[in-house]
Design an enzyme around this catalytic site. Structure first.
Site, short mmCIF file in Angstrom:
data_model
loop_
_atom_site.label_atom_id
_atom_site.label_comp_id
_atom_site.label_asym_id
_atom_site.label_seq_id
_atom_site.Cartn_x
_atom_site.Cartn_y
_atom_site.Cartn_z
N CYS A 69 -74.01 1.91 -67.97
CA CYS A 69 -73.63 1.87 -69.39
C CYS A 69 -72.81 0.60 -69.69
O CYS A 69 -71.68 0.47 -69.23
CB CYS A 69 -72.85 3.14 -69.72
SG CYS A 69 -71.80 3.08 -71.16
N CYS A 72 -69.46 1.05 -71.46
CA CYS A 72 -68.48 1.64 -70.53
C CYS A 72 -67.82 0.54 -69.71
O CYS A 72 -66.60 0.52 -69.54
CB CYS A 72 -69.15 2.62 -69.57
SG CYS A 72 -69.91 4.02 -70.39
#
Ligand SMILES: [Zn+2]
Length: 147
Positions: A69, A72
């Site tokens: 991600c 993230c």
């Protein structure tokens, strides 16, 4: 807050009971003698997560993330920086939703990153999407759990 606080050691998972006034004085674990707060988010497995959730008297701020991600990864430095500001009034931790899928399912994580703030073993707030350090700190302090 009462006269004593319970803190779970991020290294050996022992439950420590320390006088509340010692919280700000860099307390060490009574069992493994390492620092109870290191200024870094703790990486949780399901077992350590459950122990911290159940036994910590300070609020738990958990970053649900995954290695693939991009947002993230972008937020990781801000979250780490927030740990240096919010500790020891809160415990900051990360849960990899790829390797700990049971936790992602339990908390119905639909998008990552998602931050969830726990207090007294219960979810008190959550926020999806990447945030900067000051946003994270302000959001946690606005929930009134870190006094
Ligand atoms: Zn320890």
């Amino acid at each position: 807050m009462s006269d004593f606080v319970h803190l779970v050691c991020p290294h050996c998972q022992a439950v420590n009971r320390i006088p509340a006034q010692r919280l700000e004085q860099h307390p060490n674990c009574g069992k493994c003698h390492q620092a109870l707060f290191t200024g870094h988010p703790v990486e949780f497995t399901q077992a350590s997560f459950d122990k911290h959730l159940k036994h910590n008297d300070v609020p738990l701020l958990v970053d649900f993330w995954a290695p693939w991600c991009g947002p993230c990864k972008a937020m990781a430095p801000a979250f780490a920086q927030a740990a240096t500001i919010l500790e020891p009034r809160a415990r900051l931790a990360k849960v990899n939703t790829d390797s700990e899928q049971g936790l992602g399912a339990r908390y119905l994580i639909r998008s990552i990153p998602t931050l969830i703030l726990f207090s007294g073993g219960r979810e008190v707030a959550r926020q999806a999407g990447s945030m900067g350090t000051q946003d994270i700190v302000r959001w946690v302090q606005s929930t009134n759990t870190t006094h």
